[in-house]
Design an enzyme around this catalytic site. Structure first.
Site, PDB file in Angstrom:
ATOM      1  N   LEU A  59      79.146   3.880  41.363  1.00 56.48           N
ATOM      2  CA  LEU A  59      78.662   5.224  41.087  1.00 56.48           C
ATOM      3  C   LEU A  59      79.567   6.195  41.821  1.00 56.48           C
ATOM      4  O   LEU A  59      79.968   5.945  42.962  1.00 56.48           O
ATOM      5  CB  LEU A  59      77.221   5.404  41.574  1.00 56.48           C
ATOM      6  CG  LEU A  59      76.132   4.579  40.875  1.00 56.48           C
ATOM      7  CD1 LEU A  59      74.770   4.855  41.508  1.00 56.48           C
ATOM      8  CD2 LEU A  59      76.091   4.858  39.386  1.00 56.48           C
ATOM      9  N   ASP A  60      79.923   7.296  41.168  1.00 57.62           N
ATOM     10  CA  ASP A  60      80.742   8.303  41.838  1.00 57.62           C
ATOM     11  C   ASP A  60      80.058   8.761  43.121  1.00 57.62           C
ATOM     12  O   ASP A  60      78.824   8.779  43.210  1.00 57.62           O
ATOM     13  CB  ASP A  60      80.951   9.510  40.919  1.00 57.62           C
ATOM     14  CG  ASP A  60      81.847   9.193  39.736  1.00 57.62           C
ATOM     15  OD1 ASP A  60      82.466   8.118  39.734  1.00 57.62           O
ATOM     16  OD2 ASP A  60      81.909  10.022  38.810  1.00 57.62           O
ATOM     17  N   ARG A  61      80.848   9.157  44.080  1.00 59.53           N
ATOM     18  CA  ARG A  61      80.311   9.550  45.386  1.00 59.53           C
ATOM     19  C   ARG A  61      79.177  10.579  45.290  1.00 59.53           C
ATOM     20  O   ARG A  61      78.162  10.445  45.981  1.00 59.53           O
ATOM     21  CB  ARG A  61      81.448  10.071  46.275  1.00 59.53           C
ATOM     22  CG  ARG A  61      80.978  10.489  47.656  1.00 59.53           C
ATOM     23  CD  ARG A  61      82.141  10.787  48.581  1.00 59.53           C
ATOM     24  NE  ARG A  61      81.651  11.094  49.928  1.00 59.53           N
ATOM     25  CZ  ARG A  61      82.347  10.921  51.035  1.00 59.53           C
ATOM     26  NH1 ARG A  61      83.587  10.465  50.981  1.00 59.53           N
ATOM     27  NH2 ARG A  61      81.836  11.211  52.219  1.00 59.53           N
ATOM     28  N   VAL A  63      76.977  10.994  43.088  1.00 61.46           N
ATOM     29  CA  VAL A  63      75.888  10.541  42.213  1.00 61.46           C
ATOM     30  C   VAL A  63      74.954   9.602  42.965  1.00 61.46           C
ATOM     31  O   VAL A  63      75.396   8.743  43.726  1.00 61.46           O
ATOM     32  CB  VAL A  63      76.465   9.838  40.964  1.00 61.46           C
ATOM     33  CG1 VAL A  63      75.356   9.340  40.051  1.00 61.46           C
ATOM     34  CG2 VAL A  63      77.393  10.789  40.210  1.00 61.46           C
TER      35      VAL A  63
END
Length: 241
Positions: A59-61, A63
Site C-alpha cells: 500500500l502506498d505510504r 494509504v
C-alpha cells in the site's frame, strides 16, 4: 506503535495499516510495516534469530487499511501466484474531487513508473515499458464537489488508483502529486484499502478481510451508512475477475 491485527494464524497475518507508514524499508529510513511486524512477531512469540514475514502486496505510504502478509515461504509463494492469476481480490474506497458523470465503469490504461521521481505516467494505448492497468469503479455517494467512490483493482500497479482517476479528471482528495487542489485540514490521501478476498494458501478456505476508513477528517464528510455501502459495493463472491 499499535497496529491492529485483523486476522492471524500459522500462515497469514492481516493487519490494518495506518496511513503514513511505508509498506517496507525505503530511503527515508522511517519505521515500516514489514520491520515493525517482524519485531512484533519476534517479541510476542519469543522467537530467536530472524523472523520470516513475506510482503505479499504493498500500500502506498499515505494509504491505510487492510494489508496481508505471509508468515511462511510456502504461503508467500502461493499468495504471490494468486496475485498473478488475479484471484486475489482487493477493494478500496476513495474520495475524488468532482463528480463523475459515468457512475460505474472499468478503466484500462497503461502505466510507466519513473522511480527517480516516484511518480507514474498514464497512457491510453500501449507504450514502451508501460504495464496494463485495469480497475472498476462505482460512485457510492456525492456531495457538493466531491464523490465517494468504490474501487475494485484487477491489476496492482504503482499508484494505479491515484493515477487512473486523476487521468480521467477526478484526482483523489489530498493527492497533490496527481493534480488535486489543496484541501484545508487534509494531509492524507483519501484512499483506504477496505477489503482483501483470497483463498487460504493451505486450507483453501475462501477468506474475506475488511477494514473501515478512519483517521483523516475527510471520511467524516460521509455518514456511516454511506461509508459502509461504499466499502462493500464491489466485493463480489467470485474473486476470479
Amino acid at each position: 506503535m499499535s497496529i491492529p491485527i485483523l486476522f492471524e494464524d500459522n500462515h497469514l497475518l492481516v493487519v490494518e495499516k495506518p496511513p503514513g507508514i511505508p509498506s517496507q524499508e525505503d530511503e527515508t529510513g522511517d519505521a515500516d510495516m514489514l520491520t515493525l511486524l517482524k519485531q512484533d512477531l519476534k517479541e510476542r512469540y519469543n522467537k530467536p534469530g530472524n523472523v520470516f514475514l513475506g510482503l505479499v502486496h504493498r500500500l502506498d505510504r499515505p494509504v491505510g487499511g487492510a494489508m496481508l502478509f505471509a508468515k511462511t515461504s510456502k504461503a508467500a509463494s502461493r499468495l504471490s501466484e494468486s496475485i498473478r492469476s488475479r484471484s486475489f481480490g482487493k477493494t478500496y474506497v476513495c474520495i475524488v474531487q468532482g463528480i463523475p458523470a459515468v457512475q460505474n465503469a472499468t478503466l484500462k490504461h497503461y502505466i510507466r513508473k519513473d522511480n527517480k521521481r516516484n511518480q507514474v505516467t498514464i497512457y491510453n494505448q500501449p507504450a514502451e515499458d508501460a504495464k496494463e492497468a485495469i480497475l472498476s469503479y462505482e460512485v457510492a455517494a456525492a456531495s457538493g464537489k466531491h464523490a465517494l467512490v468504490a474501487i475494485r483493482l484487477h491489476t496492482g500497479r504503482p499508484h494505479q488508483i491515484r493515477a487512473q482517476l486523476s487521468h480521467i479528471g477526478f484526482p483523489l482528495v489530498g493527492d497533490l502529486k496527481y493534480g488535486a487542489a489543496k484541501t484545508a485540514g487534509i494531509s492524507d490521501i483519501a484512499l483506504w484499502s477496505t477489503s482483501i478476498s483470497v483463498e487460504h494458501p493451505v486450507t483453501k478456505e475462501d477468506l474475506l478481510f475488511t477494514s473501515s476508513p478512519s483517521g483523516s477528517p475527510c471520511w467524516d464528510w460521509w455518514s456511516n451508512d454511506q461509508l459502509a455501502r461504499a466499502s462493500t459495493l464491489l466485493i463480489t463472491p467470485d474473486r476470479k475477475d
